[in-house]
Structure formats: structure tokens, C-alpha cells
Motif scaffolding. Structure first.
Motif, short mmCIF file in Angstrom:
data_model
loop_
_atom_site.label_atom_id
_atom_site.label_comp_id
_atom_site.label_asym_id
_atom_site.label_seq_id
_atom_site.Cartn_x
_atom_site.Cartn_y
_atom_site.Cartn_z
N LYS A 73 0.82 -1.22 0.00
CA LYS A 73 0.00 0.00 0.00
C LYS A 73 0.85 1.27 0.00
O LYS A 73 0.56 2.22 -0.69
N HIS A 74 1.89 1.27 0.82
CA HIS A 74 2.72 2.46 0.97
C HIS A 74 4.19 2.15 0.74
O HIS A 74 4.61 1.00 0.87
N LEU A 75 4.92 3.20 0.43
CA LEU A 75 6.37 3.11 0.35
C LEU A 75 6.95 3.89 1.53
O LEU A 75 6.52 5.01 1.82
N TYR A 76 7.91 3.28 2.22
CA TYR A 76 8.59 3.92 3.35
C TYR A 76 10.07 4.01 3.01
O TYR A 76 10.68 3.00 2.64
N PHE A 77 10.63 5.20 3.15
CA PHE A 77 12.04 5.40 2.86
C PHE A 77 12.68 6.01 4.10
O PHE A 77 12.33 7.11 4.50
N TYR A 78 13.57 5.23 4.74
CA TYR A 78 14.21 5.70 5.98
C TYR A 78 15.62 6.20 5.69
O TYR A 78 16.44 5.48 5.13
N GLN A 79 15.88 7.45 6.06
CA GLN A 79 17.21 8.03 5.94
C GLN A 79 17.77 8.25 7.34
O GLN A 79 17.33 9.15 8.06
N GLU A 81 20.55 9.48 8.50
CA GLU A 81 21.20 10.74 8.88
C GLU A 81 20.19 11.85 9.17
O GLU A 81 20.44 12.73 9.98
N GLN A 82 19.01 11.80 8.54
CA GLN A 82 17.95 12.77 8.88
C GLN A 82 17.05 12.24 10.00
O GLN A 82 16.19 12.95 10.49
N ASN A 83 17.23 10.96 10.32
CA ASN A 83 16.35 10.26 11.25
C ASN A 83 14.88 10.47 10.92
O ASN A 83 14.07 10.81 11.77
N GLN A 84 14.56 10.29 9.62
CA GLN A 84 13.15 10.42 9.25
C GLN A 84 12.75 9.34 8.24
O GLN A 84 13.58 8.82 7.49
N VAL A 85 11.47 9.01 8.31
CA VAL A 85 10.88 8.04 7.38
C VAL A 85 9.92 8.82 6.48
O VAL A 85 9.02 9.50 6.97
N ILE A 86 10.15 8.73 5.17
CA ILE A 86 9.23 9.36 4.23
C ILE A 86 8.23 8.30 3.79
O ILE A 86 8.62 7.23 3.32
N LYS A 87 6.95 8.60 3.99
CA LYS A 87 5.90 7.62 3.68
C LYS A 87 5.05 8.19 2.55
O LYS A 87 4.59 9.32 2.62
N SER A 88 4.87 7.42 1.49
CA SER A 88 4.00 7.89 0.41
C SER A 88 3.18 6.74 -0.15
O SER A 88 3.59 5.58 -0.04
N PRO A 89 2.00 7.05 -0.72
CA PRO A 89 1.18 5.98 -1.31
C PRO A 89 1.96 5.33 -2.45
O PRO A 89 2.62 6.02 -3.22
N ASN A 189 13.49 4.05 16.38
CA ASN A 189 13.24 4.89 17.57
C ASN A 189 13.48 6.36 17.29
O ASN A 189 14.53 6.74 16.78
N GLY A 190 12.48 7.18 17.64
CA GLY A 190 12.66 8.62 17.57
C GLY A 190 12.63 9.21 16.16
O GLY A 190 12.84 10.40 15.98
N ALA A 191 12.38 8.36 15.15
CA ALA A 191 12.36 8.88 13.78
C ALA A 191 11.05 9.63 13.50
O ALA A 191 9.99 9.23 13.97
N ASP A 192 11.15 10.73 12.77
CA ASP A 192 9.94 11.45 12.34
C ASP A 192 9.37 10.78 11.12
O ASP A 192 10.13 10.32 10.25
N ILE A 193 8.04 10.77 11.00
CA ILE A 193 7.41 10.26 9.79
C ILE A 193 6.90 11.45 9.00
O ILE A 193 6.13 12.27 9.51
N VAL A 194 7.36 11.56 7.76
CA VAL A 194 6.92 12.65 6.89
C VAL A 194 6.02 12.04 5.82
O VAL A 194 6.46 11.15 5.08
N GLU A 195 4.75 12.43 5.79
CA GLU A 195 3.81 11.84 4.84
C GLU A 195 3.70 12.70 3.60
O GLU A 195 3.45 13.90 3.70
N LEU A 196 3.91 12.10 2.45
CA LEU A 196 3.84 12.81 1.18
C LEU A 196 2.62 12.37 0.39
O LEU A 196 2.33 11.17 0.33
N GLY A 197 1.94 13.31 -0.22
CA GLY A 197 0.91 13.00 -1.22
C GLY A 197 -0.20 12.10 -0.76
O GLY A 197 -0.64 11.22 -1.49
#
Length: 198
Positions: A73-79, A81-89, A189-197
Motif C-alpha cells: 500500500k505504501h512506500l517507506y524510505f528511511y534516511q 542521517e535525517q532520522n526520518q521516514v518518508i511515507k507515500s502511497p 526509535n525517535g524517527a519522524d514520519i513525513v507523509e507525502l501525497g
């Protein structure tokens, strides 16, 4: 129809057939990206696990802990060094990264691309794929297809900014019984989730 094209058709058919018959596979990958503006090459590597329909995990050894996961359903990309997960449909996650989408079995090669046979040597045939319609964002995609197994050996793609990304696969093993639990996202742990689109 030049001889060129009919040759390409046969390779596309063999490739599609090979993937349609594959329920799951694991492989090692090496990725190189030539970043035009920085004039440098970024290297990455890791392991790829794939399971139909629409599940994939790219687990990077380099950069350590980075991952790209699709759960159908979704794509998750964890970086890391930014400690964030980009989540998009999933349906729009692949607009810029089309070669991954036919790996997912989402794509129908013939429908999504027009193919020509660019070259061939004793071990492989090299296809040039041009995305049709919506699949823009990439200029040229080259795919090396094994003559023996019709598996993808490597994919190379140039994006609109002129950056060249090459993915090479090795040690591919099919039908290994990849577990569904592998594709359940675990947010570090502690990663931000950034939701796109959404």
C-alpha cells in the motif's frame, strides 16, 4: 517493425514471463549514482527481498540502516542521517523511480514502456526502455537481461537532472519462501514520519 524491435519484443516477453512466474526472490544489490551537480558518485549496497504482490524491502548495508520498504500500500524510505521516514502511497511513489515499479510486478512492461534492443553480448541483451505517458521523469532506462535466465542483471537510469543511477543485482535466488513479516514496517526509535501525497 525493424529487426531491432522484434528482437526487443522477444526479450521483453521473456523478461515479463520470468517475473510473472516469480513469487518471491532475494538478491544482493550495488547502487551507484553519479550526481551531476556535485560531480561525484554516491555508492550504496545491500540486500533486496521481493514478494508478490507489491512487497519489497531494500535493506542497505551502506549507508548503514537505510531502508526502502513497500508493504503493498505504501512506500517507506528511511534516511538514518535525517532520522526520518518518508511515507507515500505506492501508486505515486514510483513516478520518479519507474524501474522499481516493474520489479514490483505493478508494471506491464509492454504497456508502460516502448523497448528497443540496444546491444547484446555473449551473456546478456541490453534493452533501452522509454517510459510511455505518465511514467515521465526519466530520460533513458537501460536494462541488462541475462540470456540464460531472463533475469534482470542491472538497471541504469538517467533522470531529468542528468543524474545517472545504476543498480546491479547478484546472487539472485527465487522461490525461497520470503516471510510476510519482513514487510511490516518498523519505524526506528525517535524517527519522524513525513507523509507525502496522501
Amino acid at each position: 517493425m525493424g529487426a531491432d524491435n522484434s528482437g526487443a519484443d522477444a526479450v521483453v516477453d521473456a523478461l515479463q514471463k520470468s517475473y510473472d512466474a516469480t513469487v518471491d526472490f532475494v538478491a544482493d544489490f550495488r547502487q551507484e549514482t553519479e550526481v551531476k551537480t556535485l560531480n561525484r558518485t554516491m555508492k550504496a549496497s545491500g540486500k533486496l527481498s521481493f514478494k508478490r504482490p507489491g512487497k519489497m524491502l531494500w535493506r542497505y548495508d551502506e549507508p548503514k540502516y537505510q531502508f526502502v520498504l513497500t508493504d503493498g500500500k505504501h512506500l517507506y524510505f528511511y534516511q538514518p542521517e535525517q532520522n526520518q521516514v518518508i511515507k507515500s502511497p505506492l501508486k505515486n511513489a514510483f513516478r520518479g523511480d519507474i524501474p522499481l515499479s516493474f520489479l514490483l510486478g505493478l508494471g506491464n512492461l509492454r504497456k508502460d514502456f516502448s523497448a528497443t534492443l540496444k546491444a547484446s553480448d555473449e551473456s546478456q541483451k541490453i534493452l533501452r526502455l522509454e517510459p510511455r505517458g505518465e511514467a515521465g521523469g526519466y530520460g533513458e532506462i537501460l536494462v541488462g537481461v541475462s540470456k540464460v535466465s531472463s533475469d534482470i542483471l542491472w538497471v541504469s537510469m538517467r533522470d531529468a537532472a542528468g543524474n545517472l543511477t545504476t543498480l546491479r543485482f547478484s546472487g539472485m535466488r527465487k522461490g525461497v519462501g520470503v516471510s510476510d513479516t519482513l514487510f511490516q514496517v518498523k519505524i526506528p526509535n525517535g524517527a519522524d514520519i513525513v507523509e507525502l501525497g496522501q
